[in-house]
Motif scaffolding. Structure first.
Motif, PDB file in Angstrom:
ATOM      1  N   PRO A  30       1.171  -1.201   0.241  1.00  0.00           N
ATOM      2  CA  PRO A  30       0.249  -0.165   0.010  1.00  0.00           C
ATOM      3  C   PRO A  30       0.901   1.472   0.066  1.00  0.00           C
ATOM      4  CG  PRO A  30      -0.759  -1.637   1.809  1.00  0.00           C
ATOM      5  CD  PRO A  30       0.181  -2.112   1.553  1.00  0.00           C
ATOM      6  N   TYR A  31       1.876   1.230   0.449  1.00  0.00           N
ATOM      7  CA  TYR A  31       3.355   2.320   0.632  1.00  0.00           C
ATOM      8  C   TYR A  31       3.550   2.597  -0.736  1.00  0.00           C
ATOM      9  CZ  TYR A  31       0.911   2.307   6.046  1.00  0.00           C
ATOM     10  OH  TYR A  31       0.708   2.632   6.997  1.00  0.00           O
ATOM     11  N   ALA A  73       7.429   3.961   5.908  1.00  0.00           N
ATOM     12  CA  ALA A  73       7.608   5.359   6.415  1.00  0.00           C
ATOM     13  C   ALA A  73       8.981   5.749   4.790  1.00  0.00           C
ATOM     14  CB  ALA A  73       8.170   5.795   7.447  1.00  0.00           C
ATOM     15  N   ALA A  74       9.668   4.945   4.676  1.00  0.00           N
ATOM     16  CA  ALA A  74      10.668   5.382   4.279  1.00  0.00           C
ATOM     17  C   ALA A  74      10.103   4.623   2.716  1.00  0.00           C
ATOM     18  CB  ALA A  74      11.695   3.810   4.274  1.00  0.00           C
ATOM     19  N   CYS A  75       9.377   4.117   2.804  1.00  0.00           N
ATOM     20  CA  CYS A  75       8.627   4.267   0.923  1.00  0.00           C
ATOM     21  C   CYS A  75       7.930   5.736   0.660  1.00  0.00           C
ATOM     22  CB  CYS A  75       7.310   2.930   0.908  1.00  0.00           C
ATOM     23  SG  CYS A  75       8.555   1.337   0.698  1.00  0.00           S
ATOM     24  N   LEU A  90      -4.486   9.610   2.928  1.00  0.00           N
ATOM     25  CA  LEU A  90      -3.912   8.326   2.655  1.00  0.00           C
ATOM     26  C   LEU A  90      -3.120   7.730   3.237  1.00  0.00           C
ATOM     27  CD1 LEU A  90      -3.965  10.262  -1.279  1.00  0.00           C
ATOM     28  CD2 LEU A  90      -5.503   8.802  -0.397  1.00  0.00           C
ATOM     29  N   ILE A  91      -1.740   8.996   3.926  1.00  0.00           N
ATOM     30  CA  ILE A  91      -0.939   7.618   4.875  1.00  0.00           C
ATOM     31  C   ILE A  91      -1.529   7.258   5.862  1.00  0.00           C
ATOM     32  CG2 ILE A  91       1.682   7.370   5.721  1.00  0.00           C
ATOM     33  CD1 ILE A  91       2.681  10.114   3.916  1.00  0.00           C
ATOM     34  N   ARG A  92      -2.227   7.967   6.126  1.00  0.00           N
ATOM     35  CA  ARG A  92      -2.762   7.832   7.146  1.00  0.00           C
ATOM     36  C   ARG A  92      -3.908   6.326   7.685  1.00  0.00           C
ATOM     37  NH1 ARG A  92      -4.607  12.711   9.143  1.00  0.00           N
ATOM     38  NH2 ARG A  92      -3.589  13.027  10.581  1.00  0.00           N
ATOM     39  N   ASN A  93      -4.312   6.144   6.317  1.00  0.00           N
ATOM     40  CA  ASN A  93      -5.500   5.302   6.467  1.00  0.00           C
ATOM     41  C   ASN A  93      -5.027   4.002   5.082  1.00  0.00           C
ATOM     42  OD1 ASN A  93      -7.104   6.673   7.503  1.00  0.00           O
ATOM     43  ND2 ASN A  93      -8.172   7.917   6.019  1.00  0.00           N
ATOM     44  N   ALA A  94      -3.600   4.199   5.018  1.00  0.00           N
ATOM     45  CA  ALA A  94      -3.202   3.041   4.167  1.00  0.00           C
ATOM     46  C   ALA A  94      -2.677   1.364   4.731  1.00  0.00           C
ATOM     47  CB  ALA A  94      -1.781   3.593   4.023  1.00  0.00           C
ATOM     48  N   ASP A  95      -3.058   1.667   6.142  1.00  0.00           N
ATOM     49  CA  ASP A  95      -3.186  -0.049   6.427  1.00  0.00           C
ATOM     50  C   ASP A  95      -2.873   0.702   8.538  1.00  0.00           C
ATOM     51  OD1 ASP A  95      -0.675   0.384   7.600  1.00  0.00           O
ATOM     52  OD2 ASP A  95       0.618  -1.319   6.738  1.00  0.00           O
ATOM     53  N   GLU A  96      -3.595  -0.873   9.179  1.00  0.00           N
ATOM     54  CA  GLU A  96      -3.730  -0.494  11.461  1.00  0.00           C
ATOM     55  C   GLU A  96      -2.224   0.760  11.450  1.00  0.00           C
ATOM     56  OE1 GLU A  96      -1.025  -3.483  10.087  1.00  0.00           O
ATOM     57  OE2 GLU A  96      -2.940  -2.749   9.489  1.00  0.00           O
ATOM     58  N   GLU A  99      -1.622   5.387  11.260  1.00  0.00           N
ATOM     59  CA  GLU A  99      -0.772   6.743  12.122  1.00  0.00           C
ATOM     60  C   GLU A  99       0.209   6.630  12.604  1.00  0.00           C
ATOM     61  OE1 GLU A  99      -2.681  10.078  13.228  1.00  0.00           O
ATOM     62  OE2 GLU A  99      -3.680   8.414  13.192  1.00  0.00           O
ATOM     63  N   GLU A 100       1.225   5.956  13.038  1.00  0.00           N
ATOM     64  CA  GLU A 100       2.026   5.795  12.872  1.00  0.00           C
ATOM     65  C   GLU A 100       3.824   5.889  11.917  1.00  0.00           C
ATOM     66  OE1 GLU A 100       3.593   2.635  16.053  1.00  0.00           O
ATOM     67  OE2 GLU A 100       2.045   1.730  14.892  1.00  0.00           O
ATOM     68  N   VAL A 101       2.741   5.722  10.983  1.00  0.00           N
ATOM     69  CA  VAL A 101       4.083   5.681   9.682  1.00  0.00           C
ATOM     70  C   VAL A 101       3.727   7.782   9.290  1.00  0.00           C
ATOM     71  CG1 VAL A 101       3.674   5.816   8.369  1.00  0.00           C
ATOM     72  CG2 VAL A 101       3.454   4.006   8.831  1.00  0.00           C
ATOM     73  N   LEU A 102       2.651   8.087   9.881  1.00  0.00           N
ATOM     74  CA  LEU A 102       2.005   9.881   8.809  1.00  0.00           C
ATOM     75  C   LEU A 102       3.073  10.242   9.812  1.00  0.00           C
ATOM     76  CD1 LEU A 102       1.074  11.745   7.329  1.00  0.00           C
ATOM     77  CD2 LEU A 102      -0.725  11.323   9.015  1.00  0.00           C
ATOM     78  N   LYS A 103       3.049   9.829  11.209  1.00  0.00           N
ATOM     79  CA  LYS A 103       3.591  10.804  12.491  1.00  0.00           C
ATOM     80  C   LYS A 103       5.529  10.543  12.111  1.00  0.00           C
ATOM     81  CE  LYS A 103       4.752  10.877  17.512  1.00  0.00           C
ATOM     82  NZ  LYS A 103       4.301   9.771  18.589  1.00  0.00           N
ATOM     83  N   LEU A 104       5.547   9.772  11.804  1.00  0.00           N
ATOM     84  CA  LEU A 104       7.767   9.632  11.749  1.00  0.00           C
ATOM     85  C   LEU A 104       7.309  10.230   9.687  1.00  0.00           C
ATOM     86  CD1 LEU A 104       9.718   8.543  11.661  1.00  0.00           C
ATOM     87  CD2 LEU A 104       8.905   6.413  10.797  1.00  0.00           C
ATOM     88  N   VAL A 105       6.431  10.227   8.996  1.00  0.00           N
ATOM     89  CA  VAL A 105       7.061  10.681   8.070  1.00  0.00           C
ATOM     90  C   VAL A 105       7.296  12.657   8.528  1.00  0.00           C
ATOM     91  CG1 VAL A 105       5.981  11.817   6.247  1.00  0.00           C
ATOM     92  CG2 VAL A 105       5.936   9.123   6.291  1.00  0.00           C
TER      93      VAL A 105
END
Length: 203
Positions: A30-31, A73-75, A90-96, A99-105
């Protein structure tokens, strides 16, 4: 006796079965799909920003980082900064873990109008461990690409920035990354010296 450095994270020289299975359980698709929005974004050194995202992820795996949030997040780490008016949902809702990925991005995203120095100082002072590791992998990718840049002034400025801001980040989180960054900067400075750039500056 010289100072002894200990790796921040235990990393195998080669991927063992345990880490392979851990990586197998991470759904990056998804990312990667989101990251394809950067295919049309050209890079100064050639190629495009999508390839740079994948390269940054590969560097993390090369150093033994098999953390799902970090790899995801690297992706997509340049999407918010490089795609105008990007919808972060789009990042927030990519998978479970979105939210954490978006925070890191967002931790590694330079804000509009923010000075580069202020941005990097913020990572040095307030960045999480994952943000610092991601920034180091990002800079290793950028420094390798610098080998295809022909502007001596850009190379010198980028090397200066790497020494001043990125070396301290790398030294804090991963001594092996720090060593690679030193070697990359030394290689680019040697190129500038061999090309006569420094002699021309003095004239």
């Amino acid at each position: 006796m010289g100072k002894s450095y200990v790796m921040a994270t235990e990393k195998p020289l080669q991927m063992d079965t345990e880490h392979m299975l851990q990586l197998k359980g991470i759904s990056l698709a998804p990312y990667m799909q989101l990251s394809t929005a950067l295919i049309g974004k050209a890079r100064f050194a050639g190629g495009n920003m999508f390839r740079h995202q994948m390269d940054t992820m590969g560097i993390l795996i090369d150093y033994g980082y098999i953390d799902s949030v970090l790899l995801k997040a690297a992706c997509v780490h340049d999407l918010v900064e490089d795609v105008p008016d990007y919808d972060v949902n789009l990042i927030r809702n990519a998978d479970e873990e979105g939210e954490e990925v978006l925070k890191l991005v967002l931790e590694v995203t330079k804000q509009k109008g923010q000075l580069k120095g202020d941005y990097l100082r913020g990572i040095i002072k307030n960045g999480s461990h994952k943000a610092k590791v991601l920034k180091c992998a990002d800079r290793i990718s950028n420094m390798i690409s610098l080998g295809f840049v022909t502007s001596a002034e850009f190379i010198e400025r980028y090397c200066d920035e790497t020494e001043y801001f990125i070396f301290p980040i790398a030294l804090a989180v991963d001594y092996n990354m720090y060593q690679e960054l030193i070697a990359l900067v030394a290689s680019r400075r040697q190129y500038l010296e061999d090309s006569g750039y420094f002699d021309r500056k003095e004239d």
